[in-house]
Design a protein around this motif. Structure first.
Motif, PDB file in Angstrom:
ATOM      1  N   ALA A  70     -41.962 -84.249  20.784  1.00 52.79           N
ATOM      2  CA  ALA A  70     -42.683 -85.586  20.908  1.00 52.79           C
ATOM      3  C   ALA A  70     -41.904 -85.990  22.214  1.00 52.79           C
ATOM      4  N   ARG A  71     -42.791 -86.587  23.236  1.00 53.13           N
ATOM      5  CA  ARG A  71     -42.387 -87.424  24.613  1.00 53.13           C
ATOM      6  C   ARG A  71     -42.017 -88.727  24.285  1.00 53.13           C
ATOM      7  N   THR A  72     -41.207 -89.246  25.170  1.00 50.79           N
ATOM      8  CA  THR A  72     -40.898 -90.642  25.312  1.00 50.79           C
ATOM      9  C   THR A  72     -41.875 -91.402  26.145  1.00 50.79           C
ATOM     10  N   ARG A  73     -42.237 -92.423  25.991  1.00 53.46           N
ATOM     11  CA  ARG A  73     -42.938 -93.114  27.178  1.00 53.46           C
ATOM     12  C   ARG A  73     -42.608 -92.810  28.539  1.00 53.46           C
ATOM     13  N   ASP A  74     -41.482 -92.867  29.047  1.00 53.76           N
ATOM     14  CA  ASP A  74     -41.147 -92.351  30.370  1.00 53.76           C
ATOM     15  C   ASP A  74     -41.638 -90.755  30.703  1.00 53.76           C
ATOM     16  N   GLU A  75     -41.340 -90.228  29.715  1.00 55.21           N
ATOM     17  CA  GLU A  75     -41.689 -88.563  29.718  1.00 55.21           C
ATOM     18  C   GLU A  75     -43.163 -88.457  30.001  1.00 55.21           C
ATOM     19  N   VAL A  76     -43.924 -89.115  29.180  1.00 53.64           N
ATOM     20  CA  VAL A  76     -45.578 -89.115  29.362  1.00 53.64           C
ATOM     21  C   VAL A  76     -45.949 -89.688  30.509  1.00 53.64           C
ATOM     22  N   ALA A  77     -45.197 -90.812  31.268  1.00 57.77           N
ATOM     23  CA  ALA A  77     -45.613 -91.199  32.628  1.00 57.77           C
ATOM     24  C   ALA A  77     -45.423 -90.184  33.530  1.00 57.77           C
ATOM     25  N   ALA A 100     -49.054 -92.466  22.715  1.00 57.23           N
ATOM     26  CA  ALA A 100     -49.569 -92.476  21.349  1.00 57.23           C
ATOM     27  C   ALA A 100     -49.747 -90.870  20.897  1.00 57.23           C
ATOM     28  N   ILE A 101     -50.444 -90.051  21.558  1.00 61.07           N
ATOM     29  CA  ILE A 101     -50.776 -88.722  21.469  1.00 61.07           C
ATOM     30  C   ILE A 101     -49.535 -87.700  21.277  1.00 61.07           C
ATOM     31  N   GLN A 102     -48.984 -87.759  22.812  1.00 58.34           N
ATOM     32  CA  GLN A 102     -47.769 -87.015  22.958  1.00 58.34           C
ATOM     33  C   GLN A 102     -46.613 -87.414  22.401  1.00 58.34           C
ATOM     34  N   ILE A 141     -56.546 -71.308  28.232  1.00 55.94           N
ATOM     35  CA  ILE A 141     -56.941 -72.567  28.009  1.00 55.94           C
ATOM     36  C   ILE A 141     -56.346 -73.200  26.571  1.00 55.94           C
ATOM     37  N   GLY A 142     -56.222 -74.520  26.737  1.00 51.07           N
ATOM     38  CA  GLY A 142     -55.532 -75.208  25.370  1.00 51.07           C
ATOM     39  C   GLY A 142     -56.125 -76.587  25.336  1.00 51.07           C
ATOM     40  N   TRP A 143     -55.642 -77.407  24.261  1.00 48.04           N
ATOM     41  CA  TRP A 143     -56.280 -78.558  24.176  1.00 48.04           C
ATOM     42  C   TRP A 143     -55.338 -79.335  23.158  1.00 48.04           C
ATOM     43  N   LEU A 144     -55.362 -80.706  23.327  1.00 46.61           N
ATOM     44  CA  LEU A 144     -54.560 -81.524  22.426  1.00 46.61           C
ATOM     45  C   LEU A 144     -55.274 -82.638  22.217  1.00 46.61           C
ATOM     46  N   LEU A 145     -55.534 -83.295  20.634  1.00 42.74           N
ATOM     47  CA  LEU A 145     -56.528 -84.229  20.735  1.00 42.74           C
ATOM     48  C   LEU A 145     -55.804 -85.275  19.771  1.00 42.74           C
ATOM     49  N   SER A 146     -56.152 -86.664  19.939  1.00 46.87           N
ATOM     50  CA  SER A 146     -55.480 -87.579  18.984  1.00 46.87           C
ATOM     51  C   SER A 146     -55.797 -87.574  17.721  1.00 46.87           C
ATOM     52  N   PRO A 147     -55.125 -87.739  16.873  1.00 51.04           N
ATOM     53  CA  PRO A 147     -55.311 -87.554  15.111  1.00 51.04           C
ATOM     54  C   PRO A 147     -56.547 -88.161  15.045  1.00 51.04           C
ATOM     55  N   GLY A 148     -56.800 -89.293  15.447  1.00 51.50           N
ATOM     56  CA  GLY A 148     -58.093 -89.983  14.863  1.00 51.50           C
ATOM     57  C   GLY A 148     -59.267 -89.575  15.588  1.00 51.50           C
ATOM     58  N   GLU A 149     -59.152 -88.600  16.337  1.00 54.02           N
ATOM     59  CA  GLU A 149     -60.288 -88.193  17.103  1.00 54.02           C
ATOM     60  C   GLU A 149     -60.498 -86.664  16.903  1.00 54.02           C
ATOM     61  N   ARG A 150     -60.004 -85.935  15.966  1.00 48.23           N
ATOM     62  CA  ARG A 150     -60.033 -84.632  15.352  1.00 48.23           C
ATOM     63  C   ARG A 150     -61.246 -84.546  14.597  1.00 48.23           C
ATOM     64  N   GLY A 151     -61.956 -83.335  14.624  1.00 45.20           N
ATOM     65  CA  GLY A 151     -62.743 -83.083  13.673  1.00 45.20           C
ATOM     66  C   GLY A 151     -64.172 -83.685  14.114  1.00 45.20           C
ATOM     67  N   LYS A 152     -64.292 -84.152  15.280  1.00 48.45           N
ATOM     68  CA  LYS A 152     -65.709 -84.621  15.929  1.00 48.45           C
ATOM     69  C   LYS A 152     -66.051 -83.748  16.898  1.00 48.45           C
ATOM     70  N   GLY A 153     -65.640 -82.740  16.996  1.00 46.16           N
ATOM     71  CA  GLY A 153     -66.277 -81.510  17.997  1.00 46.16           C
ATOM     72  C   GLY A 153     -65.630 -81.797  19.455  1.00 46.16           C
ATOM     73  N   ARG A 188     -62.887 -93.695  26.803  1.00 51.76           N
ATOM     74  CA  ARG A 188     -61.583 -93.655  26.049  1.00 51.76           C
ATOM     75  C   ARG A 188     -61.006 -92.260  26.031  1.00 51.76           C
ATOM     76  N   LEU A 189     -59.640 -92.030  26.515  1.00 54.42           N
ATOM     77  CA  LEU A 189     -59.063 -90.862  26.585  1.00 54.42           C
ATOM     78  C   LEU A 189     -58.792 -90.613  24.934  1.00 54.42           C
ATOM     79  N   VAL A 190     -59.403 -89.346  24.302  1.00 54.35           N
ATOM     80  CA  VAL A 190     -59.079 -88.873  23.191  1.00 54.35           C
ATOM     81  C   VAL A 190     -58.332 -87.524  23.283  1.00 54.35           C
ATOM     82  N   GLY A 191     -57.960 -87.149  24.164  1.00 54.25           N
ATOM     83  CA  GLY A 191     -56.952 -85.844  24.191  1.00 54.25           C
ATOM     84  C   GLY A 191     -57.050 -85.258  25.763  1.00 54.25           C
TER      85      GLY A 191
END
Length: 188
Positions: A45-52, A30-32, A100-112, A81-84
């Motif tokens: 954007a990655r397909t489900r197989d690419e994420v696997a 859902a994130i990637q 260093i780098g990070w990637l967050l789910s859109p619904g979990e951004r802004g929460k620190g 729960r995985l948030v990023g």
């Protein structure tokens, strides 16, 4: 430097970092797989197989020892729960430097969550591994990531103009970094 370092789960007040695993597939897809979420990433954007495939590849990286080694743990909230994801790579053992780098789910951004996860890694980098410098490279249009860097005490060191052809356009790169002595001053 204290290497090799083998990954073990790392915890903060609200997040835990642990290795990616097969049951993260739905959440990470859902994130990637979201073009808006990965807009500023080096990949599309990655397909489900690419994420696997990415989970299998990145979940196996559990050791930092040599230049180029990386770990990419899941960022999990208090409920597990995985948030990023977070990325840390030994850029140079000779120079005691990591990226260093990070990637967050859109619904979990802004929460620190990104800030807390990155603080955990900075603590590891400077207090356990003995690194000298940790940096982040990002698209300067990604204002949320730039704000995380600033909250971490990272200094904006460079703005490289149109240095990368990515997703059909020339893009800039901003470089933020924090040195060990700056990190220690902030901890006092």
């Amino acid at each position: 430097m204290t290497l090799p370092w083998h990954f073990t789960p790392l915890s903060g007040e609200r997040v835990t970092l642990d290795l990616l695993r097969a049951d993260d597939l739905d959440a990470l897809s859902a994130i990637q797989g979201d073009p808006t979420t990965v807009r500023y990433m080096l990949y599309s954007a990655r397909t489900r197989d690419e994420v696997a495939t990415a989970i299998e590849r990145d979940g196996a990286h559990d050791r930092l020892e040599n230049s180029g080694d990386y770990v990419q743990p899941a960022i999990r909230d208090a409920a597990g729960r995985l948030v990023g994801t977070l990325y840390v790579k030994l850029a140079s053992t000779d120079d005691r430097t990591a990226e260093i780098g990070w990637l967050l789910s859109p619904g979990e951004r802004g929460k620190g969550y990104a800030t807390e996860a990155a603080e955990i890694i900075l603590r590891l980098a400077f207090e356990e591994l003995g690194l000298h410098r940790v940096y982040a490279e990002l698209d300067p249009r990604n204002e949320a990531s730039a704000a995380v860097c600033e909250r971490l005490g990272m200094r904006h060191e460079a703005h490289l103009r149109e240095n990368l052809w990515l997703k059909g356009e020339w893009v800039d790169t901003a470089v933020y970094a924090i040195l060990e002595q700056d990190y220690r001053r902030r901890r006092i």
